[in-house]
Design a protein around this motif. Structure first.
Motif, PDB file in Angstrom:
ATOM      1  N   LEU A  17       0.742  -1.194   0.066  1.00  0.00           N
ATOM      2  CA  LEU A  17       0.084   0.058   0.055  1.00  0.00           C
ATOM      3  C   LEU A  17       0.813   1.056   0.176  1.00  0.00           C
ATOM      4  N   LEU A  18       2.073   1.373   0.629  1.00  0.00           N
ATOM      5  CA  LEU A  18       2.995   2.428   0.562  1.00  0.00           C
ATOM      6  C   LEU A  18       3.366   2.715  -0.725  1.00  0.00           C
ATOM      7  N   LEU A  19       3.841   1.319  -1.798  1.00  0.00           N
ATOM      8  CA  LEU A  19       4.311   1.556  -2.827  1.00  0.00           C
ATOM      9  C   LEU A  19       3.199   1.690  -3.990  1.00  0.00           C
ATOM     10  N   ASN A  20       2.167   1.083  -3.973  1.00  0.00           N
ATOM     11  CA  ASN A  20       1.091   1.274  -4.974  1.00  0.00           C
ATOM     12  C   ASN A  20       0.461   2.340  -5.287  1.00  0.00           C
ATOM     13  N   ALA A  21       0.214   2.827  -6.632  1.00  0.00           N
ATOM     14  CA  ALA A  21      -0.173   3.877  -7.119  1.00  0.00           C
ATOM     15  C   ALA A  21      -1.555   4.290  -6.341  1.00  0.00           C
ATOM     16  N   PRO A  22      -1.733   5.680  -6.134  1.00  0.00           N
ATOM     17  CA  PRO A  22      -2.888   6.140  -5.564  1.00  0.00           C
ATOM     18  C   PRO A  22      -4.109   6.143  -6.633  1.00  0.00           C
ATOM     19  N   ALA A  23      -5.324   6.247  -6.164  1.00  0.00           N
ATOM     20  CA  ALA A  23      -6.509   6.028  -6.981  1.00  0.00           C
ATOM     21  C   ALA A  23      -6.402   7.013  -8.196  1.00  0.00           C
ATOM     22  N   HIS A  24      -5.848   8.382  -7.884  1.00  0.00           N
ATOM     23  CA  HIS A  24      -5.821   9.501  -8.727  1.00  0.00           C
ATOM     24  C   HIS A  24      -4.358   9.842  -9.166  1.00  0.00           C
ATOM     25  N   ALA A  25      -3.631   8.793  -9.398  1.00  0.00           N
ATOM     26  CA  ALA A  25      -2.179   9.069  -9.835  1.00  0.00           C
ATOM     27  C   ALA A  25      -2.163   9.805 -11.043  1.00  0.00           C
ATOM     28  N   PRO A  85       0.109 -21.270  -4.603  1.00  0.00           N
ATOM     29  CA  PRO A  85      -0.573 -20.242  -5.054  1.00  0.00           C
ATOM     30  C   PRO A  85      -0.790 -19.097  -4.070  1.00  0.00           C
ATOM     31  N   HIS A  86      -0.323 -17.605  -4.532  1.00  0.00           N
ATOM     32  CA  HIS A  86      -0.819 -16.623  -3.810  1.00  0.00           C
ATOM     33  C   HIS A  86      -1.525 -15.572  -4.752  1.00  0.00           C
ATOM     34  N   PRO A  87      -2.678 -14.933  -4.273  1.00  0.00           N
ATOM     35  CA  PRO A  87      -3.325 -14.151  -5.282  1.00  0.00           C
ATOM     36  C   PRO A  87      -2.546 -12.972  -5.626  1.00  0.00           C
ATOM     37  N   ARG A  88      -2.995 -12.207  -6.524  1.00  0.00           N
ATOM     38  CA  ARG A  88      -2.440 -10.993  -6.904  1.00  0.00           C
ATOM     39  C   ARG A  88      -3.315  -9.841  -6.054  1.00  0.00           C
ATOM     40  N   PRO A  89      -2.587  -8.843  -6.222  1.00  0.00           N
ATOM     41  CA  PRO A  89      -3.466  -7.740  -5.356  1.00  0.00           C
ATOM     42  C   PRO A  89      -4.784  -7.226  -5.543  1.00  0.00           C
ATOM     43  N   PHE A  90      -4.978  -7.310  -7.016  1.00  0.00           N
ATOM     44  CA  PHE A  90      -6.705  -7.226  -7.439  1.00  0.00           C
ATOM     45  C   PHE A  90      -7.370  -8.446  -7.330  1.00  0.00           C
ATOM     46  N   MET A  91      -6.790  -9.535  -6.796  1.00  0.00           N
ATOM     47  CA  MET A  91      -7.732 -10.547  -6.602  1.00  0.00           C
ATOM     48  C   MET A  91      -8.027 -10.640  -4.899  1.00  0.00           C
ATOM     49  N   VAL A  92      -7.372  -9.990  -4.061  1.00  0.00           N
ATOM     50  CA  VAL A  92      -7.761 -10.012  -2.650  1.00  0.00           C
ATOM     51  C   VAL A  92      -9.078  -9.336  -2.358  1.00  0.00           C
ATOM     52  N   ILE A  94      -6.971  -5.451  -2.906  1.00  0.00           N
ATOM     53  CA  ILE A  94      -6.252  -4.571  -2.268  1.00  0.00           C
ATOM     54  C   ILE A  94      -5.716  -3.538  -3.164  1.00  0.00           C
ATOM     55  N   GLY A  95      -5.754  -2.372  -2.774  1.00  0.00           N
ATOM     56  CA  GLY A  95      -4.810  -1.339  -3.627  1.00  0.00           C
ATOM     57  C   GLY A  95      -5.570  -0.841  -4.863  1.00  0.00           C
ATOM     58  N   HIS A  96      -4.896  -0.572  -5.928  1.00  0.00           N
ATOM     59  CA  HIS A  96      -5.421  -0.055  -7.127  1.00  0.00           C
ATOM     60  C   HIS A  96      -4.479  -0.680  -8.278  1.00  0.00           C
ATOM     61  N   THR A  97      -5.425  -1.195  -9.269  1.00  0.00           N
ATOM     62  CA  THR A  97      -4.622  -1.830 -10.365  1.00  0.00           C
ATOM     63  C   THR A  97      -4.799  -1.006 -11.597  1.00  0.00           C
ATOM     64  N   PHE A  98      -3.575  -0.744 -12.570  1.00  0.00           N
ATOM     65  CA  PHE A  98      -3.839   0.035 -13.467  1.00  0.00           C
ATOM     66  C   PHE A  98      -3.404  -0.543 -14.877  1.00  0.00           C
ATOM     67  N   ILE A  99      -3.092  -1.887 -14.802  1.00  0.00           N
ATOM     68  CA  ILE A  99      -2.748  -2.549 -16.105  1.00  0.00           C
ATOM     69  C   ILE A  99      -3.504  -3.886 -15.769  1.00  0.00           C
ATOM     70  N   TYR A 147       3.703  -0.753  -8.182  1.00  0.00           N
ATOM     71  CA  TYR A 147       3.021   0.725  -8.346  1.00  0.00           C
ATOM     72  C   TYR A 147       1.805   0.364  -9.248  1.00  0.00           C
ATOM     73  N   MET A 148       2.088  -0.418 -10.127  1.00  0.00           N
ATOM     74  CA  MET A 148       0.847  -0.720 -11.190  1.00  0.00           C
ATOM     75  C   MET A 148      -0.351  -1.673 -10.861  1.00  0.00           C
ATOM     76  N   GLY A 149       0.113  -2.411  -9.491  1.00  0.00           N
ATOM     77  CA  GLY A 149      -0.903  -3.112  -8.724  1.00  0.00           C
ATOM     78  C   GLY A 149      -1.141  -4.672  -9.284  1.00  0.00           C
ATOM     79  N   VAL A 150      -0.095  -5.229  -9.797  1.00  0.00           N
ATOM     80  CA  VAL A 150      -0.196  -6.523 -10.115  1.00  0.00           C
ATOM     81  C   VAL A 150       0.813  -7.665  -9.572  1.00  0.00           C
ATOM     82  N   HIS A 151       1.550  -6.878  -8.642  1.00  0.00           N
ATOM     83  CA  HIS A 151       2.529  -7.743  -7.625  1.00  0.00           C
ATOM     84  C   HIS A 151       2.504  -7.036  -6.185  1.00  0.00           C
TER      85      HIS A 151
END
Length: 202
Positions: A17-25, A85-92, A94-99, A147-151
């Protein structure tokens, strides 16, 4: 106090969450993040191709060692992803995904594993300057993927460990692989020598 799996996940999420892009990057930051996450990786195979087509036997051996290290590391990734298997952030989620990305296992990161496998292989082959450059680029790849929310950050740590272990193993096995390297180098010289001769006749 021991680090439990729950504590490790909490740390992983917090750093993410510290490194992931904010919603309005900003568009500029997202473009830079996308370049780091998706495009920097192509520099690594390009570097190996340049080494291979230098037609210098030492360079070709370095390229083949890096290629073998990468293939072994990526194969280990597949095994880990299938059994743990470990889920990706957008599968949880959590955070924001941009790709966009397929919803598969995130641990370890294939991008980071490939980058680090080639980088560590170069270090073990005493190609320190190129290795240092690629190590810096690996850091940008890791940041971009998070940052882009996939890892998650933990995915990157796992990639570093897998790549380092594989690079070490291939380096130790290199004396056994020299006959194979020599055969491939001779085949390469023969094929391109033949093509050059054929072109000269025309």
């Amino acid at each position: 106090m021991f680090l439990t799996s729950e504590n490790a996940e909490n740390i992983n999420d917090t750093v993410f969450l510290l490194l992931n892009a904010p919603a309005h990057a900003s568009t500029a930051m997202l473009s830079f993040g996308n370049a780091c996450a998706s495009w920097l990786i192509f520099i690594y195979p390009l570097a190996l191709l340049i080494y291979w087509f230098s037609f210098n036997r030492n360079h070709q051996q370095v390229a083949l060692s890096a290629l073998l290290t990468s293939l072994i590391a990526l194969s280990i990734n597949v095994i880990i992803g299938d059994f743990f298997p470990h889920p990706r952030p957008f599968m949880v989620p959590i955070g924001h995904t941009f790709i966009s990305h397929v919803a598969d296992a995130s641990f370890p990161s294939d991008h980071m594993t490939l980058a680090c496998a080639m980088t560590f292989s170069l270090f073990f082959s005493q190609r320190l300057i190129l290795g240092a450059v690629l190590l810096v680029l690996s850091g940008f790849i890791a940041w971009g993927r998070i940052y882009m929310g996939v890892h998650f950050p933990g995915d990157m740590l796992g990639s570093v460990l897998v790549a380092l272990g594989c690079a070490f193993a291939v380096n130790k096995a290199e004396p056994l692989l020299i006959p194979l390297f020599d055969k491939l180098s001779n085949l390469n010289a023969y094929v391109f020598g033949y093509l050059k001769l054929t072109r000269a006749k025309h």
